[in-house]
Motif scaffolding. Sequence first.
Motif, mmCIF file in Angstrom:
data_model
loop_
_atom_site.group_PDB
_atom_site.id
_atom_site.type_symbol
_atom_site.label_atom_id
_atom_site.label_comp_id
_atom_site.label_asym_id
_atom_site.label_seq_id
_atom_site.Cartn_x
_atom_site.Cartn_y
_atom_site.Cartn_z
ATOM 1 N N ASP A 35 69.131 8.331 35.610
ATOM 2 C CA ASP A 35 70.232 9.216 34.962
ATOM 3 C C ASP A 35 71.342 8.283 34.837
ATOM 4 N N GLN A 36 71.185 7.847 33.457
ATOM 5 C CA GLN A 36 72.184 6.910 32.848
ATOM 6 C C GLN A 36 73.653 7.732 32.582
ATOM 7 N N GLU A 37 73.354 8.828 32.419
ATOM 8 C CA GLU A 37 74.663 9.644 32.225
ATOM 9 C C GLU A 37 75.563 9.753 33.498
ATOM 10 N N ALA A 39 75.303 7.602 36.008
ATOM 11 C CA ALA A 39 75.776 6.305 36.195
ATOM 12 C C ALA A 39 77.017 5.903 35.351
ATOM 13 N N ARG A 40 76.778 6.159 34.029
ATOM 14 C CA ARG A 40 78.164 5.824 33.163
ATOM 15 C C ARG A 40 79.364 6.941 33.503
ATOM 16 N N SER A 41 79.087 7.898 34.093
ATOM 17 C CA SER A 41 80.410 8.920 34.359
ATOM 18 C C SER A 41 80.863 8.466 35.657
ATOM 19 N N LEU A 42 80.076 7.766 36.705
ATOM 20 C CA LEU A 42 80.934 7.341 37.706
ATOM 21 C C LEU A 42 82.040 6.089 37.265
ATOM 22 N N LEU A 43 81.154 5.188 36.749
ATOM 23 C CA LEU A 43 82.121 4.000 36.150
ATOM 24 C C LEU A 43 83.261 4.610 35.245
ATOM 25 N N ALA A 44 83.068 5.458 34.424
ATOM 26 C CA ALA A 44 83.986 5.867 33.560
ATOM 27 C C ALA A 44 85.185 6.419 34.619
ATOM 28 N N HIS A 45 84.951 6.918 35.768
ATOM 29 C CA HIS A 45 85.914 7.350 36.692
ATOM 30 C C HIS A 45 86.400 6.472 37.508
ATOM 31 N N GLY A 46 86.142 5.140 37.440
ATOM 32 C CA GLY A 46 86.510 4.335 37.925
ATOM 33 C C GLY A 46 85.860 3.821 39.132
ATOM 34 N N ASP A 47 84.674 4.670 39.551
ATOM 35 C CA ASP A 47 83.823 4.546 40.654
ATOM 36 C C ASP A 47 82.810 3.453 40.437
ATOM 37 N N ASP A 48 82.731 2.096 41.153
ATOM 38 C CA ASP A 48 81.969 1.353 40.726
ATOM 39 C C ASP A 48 81.345 0.989 42.423
ATOM 40 N N PRO A 49 80.429 1.700 42.873
ATOM 41 C CA PRO A 49 80.293 1.353 44.280
ATOM 42 C C PRO A 49 79.337 0.406 44.536
ATOM 43 N N VAL A 50 79.639 -0.178 45.755
ATOM 44 C CA VAL A 50 78.551 -1.541 46.359
ATOM 45 C C VAL A 50 77.322 -0.738 46.334
ATOM 46 N N THR A 77 73.104 8.141 46.215
ATOM 47 C CA THR A 77 72.204 8.179 44.930
ATOM 48 C C THR A 77 73.135 8.083 43.721
ATOM 49 N N ILE A 78 72.319 7.766 42.680
ATOM 50 C CA ILE A 78 72.940 7.836 41.406
ATOM 51 C C ILE A 78 72.187 9.038 40.736
ATOM 52 N N GLY A 79 72.898 10.346 40.433
ATOM 53 C CA GLY A 79 72.338 11.256 40.227
ATOM 54 C C GLY A 79 71.487 11.840 41.458
#
Length: 202
Positions: A35-37, A39-50, A77-79
Motif C-alpha cells: 500500500d504505497q499510498e 506509506a507515503r501518506s504517513l511520511l507526508a504527515h511527518g510520521d516515519d516509524p521505526v 501495519t502499513i495499511g
Amino acid sequence: MQPFRAMLDFDSGSLVPAAAGFSRRLSEMIGAYADQEAARSLLAHGDDPVIYTGYDASVPAEAGHLTFRTTIIMPGTIGTEYFMTKGHHHVRDSAEFYLGMSGSGVMLMQSRTGEFARQDLEPRASVYVPPGWAHRTVNIGDAPLVFLAVYFGDAGHDYDSVADAGFGWRVFRGADGPELHRMNMAGAGQSRPAEPGADDDG
Ligand code: PAN
Ligand code: ZN
C-alpha cells in the motif's frame, strides 16, 4: 581474536556486548509495502516509524566466522500489511539459522527458482533457511517480535534482488487475523487471499 560470550535478553532483544546497533525506518524501505499510498501518506504527515532495530555481534565479516544478530520488529501495519524486514538474498548463497525469542511472526522464504515457503517464528522455534532462499520476517502480533539470526561472516546481504523482484507473498491483517496473500507481481497492490501450507510452491 579471542573466544567470547555475549548475553541475549529474550524479551528486549539486547545483545551484550554488541559491536553495533541498527535501525530501519519506513522511509528506508517504503517500496517494500504493497500500500504505497498509505506509506507515503504517513511520511507526508511527518510520521516515519521505526519498523525494526537490532544488535550485531562483534564477529568479523569474514569466511570461516559465524556471525549473529538480534532483530526486534515493532508491532504495527502499513495499511493492513504487517511491519516486516526488507528481506534479502545472501550475496554468497549460504544457509542461516533463526531462533524465535519473543513475540509472534512469520518467515517468508523464496528460492531463486521461485519456490515459496513460510514458517511461523515464535519463542523456542528454530527455522533453517537453506542456501539460495531469500527471507523476510513479519511481525503478526501485538508485541515486538524478537529473534536471533546466525549466518556466515562472508555471506553478505543483497537487498536489490528482493526490492527488484519483490516477494510473491505478503501478510495482511484480516478481519479474523493474519492473512497470507499471493501477490500479482505485475501490480504491487493486487492480491488474492490464500492459505497455503508451510511448504507450498508459489
Ligand atoms: C537477519 C536480518 C535482520 C534484518 O539478521 O538481517 O532480521 O532484516 P533485513 O536484513 O532484511 O533488513 C538476517 O537474515 N541476516 O542475514
Ligand atoms: Zn539473512
